[in-house]
Design a protein around this motif. Sequence first.
Motif, PDB file in Angstrom:
ATOM      1  N   ALA A  25       6.732 -47.906  -6.553  1.00 37.42           N
ATOM      2  CA  ALA A  25       7.357 -49.059  -5.879  1.00 37.42           C
ATOM      3  C   ALA A  25       7.809 -50.085  -6.905  1.00 37.42           C
ATOM      4  O   ALA A  25       8.852 -50.747  -6.725  1.00 37.42           O
ATOM      5  CB  ALA A  25       6.365 -49.682  -4.895  1.00 37.42           C
ATOM      6  N   TYR A  26       7.047 -50.220  -7.983  1.00 34.51           N
ATOM      7  CA  TYR A  26       7.430 -51.165  -9.038  1.00 34.51           C
ATOM      8  C   TYR A  26       8.736 -50.725  -9.701  1.00 34.51           C
ATOM      9  O   TYR A  26       9.637 -51.552  -9.925  1.00 34.51           O
ATOM     10  CB  TYR A  26       6.302 -51.241 -10.061  1.00 34.51           C
ATOM     11  CG  TYR A  26       6.570 -52.193 -11.202  1.00 34.51           C
ATOM     12  CD1 TYR A  26       6.618 -53.571 -10.997  1.00 34.51           C
ATOM     13  CD2 TYR A  26       6.780 -51.714 -12.490  1.00 34.51           C
ATOM     14  CE1 TYR A  26       6.865 -54.451 -12.049  1.00 34.51           C
ATOM     15  CE2 TYR A  26       7.037 -52.584 -13.548  1.00 34.51           C
ATOM     16  CZ  TYR A  26       7.071 -53.948 -13.324  1.00 34.51           C
ATOM     17  OH  TYR A  26       7.321 -54.809 -14.362  1.00 34.51           O
ATOM     18  N   THR A  32      26.890 -45.072  -3.585  1.00 33.94           N
ATOM     19  CA  THR A  32      25.621 -44.442  -3.953  1.00 33.94           C
ATOM     20  C   THR A  32      24.702 -45.484  -4.577  1.00 33.94           C
ATOM     21  O   THR A  32      25.102 -46.620  -4.840  1.00 33.94           O
ATOM     22  CB  THR A  32      25.851 -43.292  -4.943  1.00 33.94           C
ATOM     23  OG1 THR A  32      26.349 -43.843  -6.169  1.00 33.94           O
ATOM     24  CG2 THR A  32      26.865 -42.300  -4.382  1.00 33.94           C
ATOM     25  N   LEU A  33      23.460 -45.080  -4.841  1.00 32.04           N
ATOM     26  CA  LEU A  33      22.501 -45.999  -5.442  1.00 32.04           C
ATOM     27  C   LEU A  33      22.919 -46.433  -6.839  1.00 32.04           C
ATOM     28  O   LEU A  33      22.530 -47.499  -7.313  1.00 32.04           O
ATOM     29  CB  LEU A  33      21.114 -45.332  -5.499  1.00 32.04           C
ATOM     30  CG  LEU A  33      20.467 -45.053  -4.141  1.00 32.04           C
ATOM     31  CD1 LEU A  33      19.185 -44.274  -4.310  1.00 32.04           C
ATOM     32  CD2 LEU A  33      20.194 -46.359  -3.405  1.00 32.04           C
ATOM     33  N   SER A  34      23.708 -45.600  -7.502  1.00 32.52           N
ATOM     34  CA  SER A  34      24.179 -45.949  -8.839  1.00 32.52           C
ATOM     35  C   SER A  34      25.421 -46.840  -8.799  1.00 32.52           C
ATOM     36  O   SER A  34      25.943 -47.228  -9.845  1.00 32.52           O
ATOM     37  CB  SER A  34      24.494 -44.674  -9.632  1.00 32.52           C
ATOM     38  OG  SER A  34      25.493 -43.911  -8.972  1.00 32.52           O
ATOM     39  N   GLY A  35      25.925 -47.168  -7.583  1.00 27.10           N
ATOM     40  CA  GLY A  35      27.067 -48.067  -7.442  1.00 27.10           C
ATOM     41  C   GLY A  35      28.405 -47.365  -7.343  1.00 27.10           C
ATOM     42  O   GLY A  35      29.443 -48.023  -7.195  1.00 27.10           O
ATOM     43  N   LEU A  51      16.343 -51.472  -7.879  1.00 25.17           N
ATOM     44  CA  LEU A  51      17.117 -51.777  -6.673  1.00 25.17           C
ATOM     45  C   LEU A  51      16.859 -53.166  -6.113  1.00 25.17           C
ATOM     46  O   LEU A  51      17.614 -53.634  -5.245  1.00 25.17           O
ATOM     47  CB  LEU A  51      16.816 -50.747  -5.579  1.00 25.17           C
ATOM     48  CG  LEU A  51      17.130 -49.287  -5.908  1.00 25.17           C
ATOM     49  CD1 LEU A  51      16.646 -48.387  -4.775  1.00 25.17           C
ATOM     50  CD2 LEU A  51      18.622 -49.090  -6.130  1.00 25.17           C
ATOM     51  N   GLY A  52      15.764 -53.782  -6.560  1.00 26.15           N
ATOM     52  CA  GLY A  52      15.400 -55.076  -5.990  1.00 26.15           C
ATOM     53  C   GLY A  52      14.535 -54.958  -4.758  1.00 26.15           C
ATOM     54  O   GLY A  52      14.026 -55.952  -4.244  1.00 26.15           O
TER      55      GLY A  52
END
Length: 400
Positions: free
Chosen positions: A208-209, A231-234, A215-216
């Motif tokens: 989680a850290y 996507t998560l990478s933008g 991602l914040g």
Amino acid sequence: MGGTGKVPLMRSKRCSDCGEIKPATEFWKNKSSKDGLAYYCKPCFRLRNSRSYRKGQAKLGKVPRPYRSLSDVPEGMKYCPSCRETKPTDAFGSNRAEKSGRAAYCRPCHNKAMAEIRARNHGSERNYLLKLRYGVTEERVKQMIAAQGGICVICLRGEPKHVDHSHLTGLLRGVLCFKCNGGLGQFSDDPRCLGDAADYLEFDGPHAYRMTLELGVPAIDGHAHRRAGVTLSGEKVRLSGSNRQNHLRRRYGIHEADARWLLDLQGGWCAICGDAPAEHVDHDHETGAVRGMACGGCNSGMGQFGDDPLTLRRAADYLLGQLVKEISLPGGVSRLSFTLPDVDPATVPAGGWEPHREADGRHRRKAWKEGDGEGRAWVDLCLEKIFAALAESAGRRRAG
């Protein structure tokens, strides 16, 4: 040839019963006869024996099964004397003690006969299996369940039906519900992994850290992420239309590139145990939030425990020997205790464990998470004691 005393060999002979001339091989040997062969051919000999046997049984008041000639069974078939049916040899189990290499009874009849024998010798099939696997009787298991208050000692919700034992020592630990018993197996009876899984579910672990740094947030909101179109990478989403892509979007709200990003973030390993390759997307079944990638054991194990950190910590303490304790009472009797604060299982009515369960969860969470690492040190100490006891037991076995 008169002085040799040998019986002359014959190629054929007439049977005194059926009157047919048959090869000598169709007659049993008989040294008392002139030609060294029996007076009757083998089928007639069997028929005579059958009549004699049935006559004797009739005098005893018994009714034997009708006579059946061996020649009635075709090649590749076998007769079952229990159900009195002729079946393919594959319908019979293997038995090296038999000349044919097959059991005397077909599989259904064999299983029925074994069940009857076990019920006769041990009282029931369950009693036989309990004694065989765990060395306890069915009555003893009933006593254990009664001592637990008729509840699974880990989740305090399920009905205890499954005897649980240590695969290392063979010692019995308790009687659990199906889910808790299966969950322990999925986590390979590892209390540390169970504790880490509880932290993981509460977003209070290293995974989680890492997620928060990248991602914040500690988890991915699948529905919101699907609407974002990146996507998560933008990068802009590129839909491949593959079955996996459709499955990931429909069920978790992420894309194939997101799954690869999570795997890279985790180094390809499970976000919980870190010992096995991550193969499954793990998500919250209520909110749909994607928490990370997990191996099959951890993913299934959390599902078995209902994604409940409280139950996971109780399961860890159960394996460490810190959950179920015996309390001595006046009069030389004792009872079990498996909640903090302590409560007598006999005083809790059916369906009344929930308040005790919640209170216990708060105590165990504090023991595992607070105290500047004392909780982890306590786990290490418990494991050290378990391994020392195992080593001592192994030493005694070698000395004996």
